[in-house]
Design a protein around this motif. Structure first.
Motif, PDB file in Angstrom:
ATOM      1  N   GLN A 127      31.571 -62.629  34.909  1.00  0.00           N
ATOM      2  CA  GLN A 127      30.737 -61.426  34.816  1.00  0.00           C
ATOM      3  C   GLN A 127      29.324 -61.774  34.350  1.00  0.00           C
ATOM      4  OE1 GLN A 127      30.585 -58.140  35.535  1.00  0.00           O
ATOM      5  NE2 GLN A 127      32.420 -58.515  36.737  1.00  0.00           N
ATOM      6  N   ASN A 128      29.027 -63.076  34.308  1.00  0.00           N
ATOM      7  CA  ASN A 128      27.683 -63.531  33.963  1.00  0.00           C
ATOM      8  C   ASN A 128      27.313 -63.269  32.494  1.00  0.00           C
ATOM      9  OD1 ASN A 128      25.365 -64.855  34.736  1.00  0.00           O
ATOM     10  ND2 ASN A 128      24.292 -62.971  35.337  1.00  0.00           N
ATOM     11  N   GLY A 129      28.335 -63.169  31.633  1.00  0.00           N
ATOM     12  CA  GLY A 129      28.080 -63.040  30.197  1.00  0.00           C
ATOM     13  C   GLY A 129      27.726 -64.401  29.606  1.00  0.00           C
TER      14      GLY A 129
ATOM     15  N   ASN B 114      31.639 -60.670  19.658  1.00  0.00           N
ATOM     16  CA  ASN B 114      30.850 -60.312  20.829  1.00  0.00           C
ATOM     17  C   ASN B 114      29.745 -59.349  20.450  1.00  0.00           C
ATOM     18  OD1 ASN B 114      32.074 -57.793  20.734  1.00  0.00           O
ATOM     19  ND2 ASN B 114      33.097 -57.980  22.707  1.00  0.00           N
ATOM     20  N   GLY B 115      28.805 -59.201  21.388  1.00  0.00           N
ATOM     21  CA  GLY B 115      27.672 -58.339  21.103  1.00  0.00           C
ATOM     22  C   GLY B 115      26.604 -58.455  22.160  1.00  0.00           C
ATOM     23  N   VAL B 116      25.401 -58.026  21.777  1.00  0.00           N
ATOM     24  CA  VAL B 116      24.309 -57.935  22.745  1.00  0.00           C
ATOM     25  C   VAL B 116      23.057 -58.622  22.208  1.00  0.00           C
ATOM     26  CG1 VAL B 116      23.748 -55.589  21.878  1.00  0.00           C
ATOM     27  CG2 VAL B 116      22.930 -56.291  24.145  1.00  0.00           C
TER      28      VAL B 116
ATOM     29  N   ARG C 127      21.709 -58.778  27.250  1.00  0.00           N
ATOM     30  CA  ARG C 127      22.769 -59.653  27.758  1.00  0.00           C
ATOM     31  C   ARG C 127      24.002 -59.586  26.859  1.00  0.00           C
ATOM     32  NH1 ARG C 127      21.376 -64.356  30.685  1.00  0.00           N
ATOM     33  NH2 ARG C 127      23.613 -64.466  31.039  1.00  0.00           N
ATOM     34  N   TYR C 128      25.153 -59.735  27.476  1.00  0.00           N
ATOM     35  CA  TYR C 128      26.415 -59.769  26.732  1.00  0.00           C
ATOM     36  C   TYR C 128      26.659 -61.179  26.196  1.00  0.00           C
ATOM     37  CZ  TYR C 128      31.455 -59.522  25.869  1.00  0.00           C
ATOM     38  OH  TYR C 128      32.698 -59.565  25.295  1.00  0.00           O
TER      39      TYR C 128
ATOM     40  N   GLN D 106      36.810 -64.954  32.463  1.00  0.00           N
ATOM     41  CA  GLN D 106      36.451 -63.634  33.003  1.00  0.00           C
ATOM     42  C   GLN D 106      35.015 -63.264  32.607  1.00  0.00           C
ATOM     43  OE1 GLN D 106      39.788 -61.801  31.102  1.00  0.00           O
ATOM     44  NE2 GLN D 106      41.067 -61.824  32.940  1.00  0.00           N
ATOM     45  N   VAL D 107      34.661 -63.580  31.355  1.00  0.00           N
ATOM     46  CA  VAL D 107      33.313 -63.263  30.875  1.00  0.00           C
ATOM     47  C   VAL D 107      32.262 -64.068  31.648  1.00  0.00           C
ATOM     48  CG1 VAL D 107      31.751 -63.489  28.892  1.00  0.00           C
ATOM     49  CG2 VAL D 107      34.045 -62.524  28.579  1.00  0.00           C
TER      50      VAL D 107
END
Lengths: 198, 198
Positions: free
Chosen positions: A129-131, A89-91, A95-96, A125-126
């Motif tokens: 959360q709009n990831g 994971n990261g940015v 954005r995630y 779940q991600v």
């Protein structure tokens, strides 16, 4: 012609002698795994200031630790735990990003047993959360790497849960996923797909 | 008055007897660490669908693993590695969140030695990628928990690097940070601060 060493032993070219190499170097022969290539790609993104993505450490249950005098603590008994989330994971541009990467030697389909129920739950779940959430699927015999968005994966996971086939056919991956460009730097340019798809 | 059991032994109230408890339960007596409270808060956010934030596993260097027949692999020798990133990350409304949490028993300042150079470097990369990045600082003797945005932390880190003081004064934390509300659920409501500040 037989070549002999001074002691009489017969000389034989070793199987990894350079002269034996023929044709293009294939992916499987490079000794690089999908994970290594993703690590290199992430380091490239990091150093170029493109994205900050890391692989999470393997979760481990520690049972016994020794603290020797004047040296580092030694873990003497520990066990691998099943991951409750995905590996990466990261940015990227605020954005995630969250993904899991898996490879198969199958030619015609990608087995869903490569994923665990917790991971699918985490990905749901991600997405809520709009990831930006996806899986990277590699068909190693074809050296093809695809990005499959999480919502597509959920569709095939739910199909499996309803008692139907336990894999995604290669045709389905080709249709619902995106072939990721491979190169020298970055090796697996998945950010390019994110730019297009998300 | 001395109370005796039927066998003649003297009865003594144990030190953890409820009747001995006086005054309000203090934070330090709850047996809960900042990390436990953050875990509970993250689980609350997760189950309420507010945010998906997890602590990363501790990075470990595995040296020796045994594979006993018919049972799980046992790690027989391993060492703790220094983390190259922060402990917590996740997603809130599509945005990437990244933070580290530390506590001190100091009354007047927060020592910067709680952070490592790699972690600061990682936080700078996250900020450049427009991620939401901060530290959670707890003054445990006051039971006060602050959210300090990463850009403020960098200011004090750079001050230390320039040879000046090696800590952030409590007044500076109070001025540049945000006191996080504490309660039953969530214990440490840092998302509330994110809503206000970011």
């Amino acid at each position: 012609m037989t070549i002999r060493y001074p002691n009489g032993k017969v000389f034989q070219a070793s199987s990894n002698s350079p002269s034996k190499k023929t044709g293009p170097t294939l992916y499987g022969n490079r000794g690089m795994s999908l994970e290594d290539d993703l690590h290199d790609s992430n380091m490239y993104y990091l150093h170029q200031g493109i994205a900050v993505v890391h692989k999470k450490p393997t979760p481990i249950q520690i049972v016994d630790v020794h603290y020797p005098k004047r040296s580092a603590a030694v873990i003497k008994e520990a066990y691998f735990k099943q991951a409750s989330t995905t590996d990466f994971n990261g940015v990227y541009k605020g954005r995630y990003i969250d993904f899991e990467a898996k490879e198969t030697k199958n030619k015609t389909s990608f087995p869903l047993q490569n994923f665990h129920e917790h991971q699918i739950q985490h990905m749901r779940q991600v997405v809520k959360q709009n990831g930006i959430c996806f899986v990277i699927l590699m068909f190693s015999l074809f050296n093809e790497v695809y990005l499959l968005p999480a919502d597509k994966l959920f569709h095939y996971w739910d199909r499996k849960e309803s008692g139907e086939r336990k894999s995604i056919t290669k045709q389905e991956v080709e249709r619902d996923g995106y072939l990721i460009p491979q190169g020298y730097q970055p090796r697996i340019d998945y950010i390019k797909i994110i730019d297009t798809y998300y």
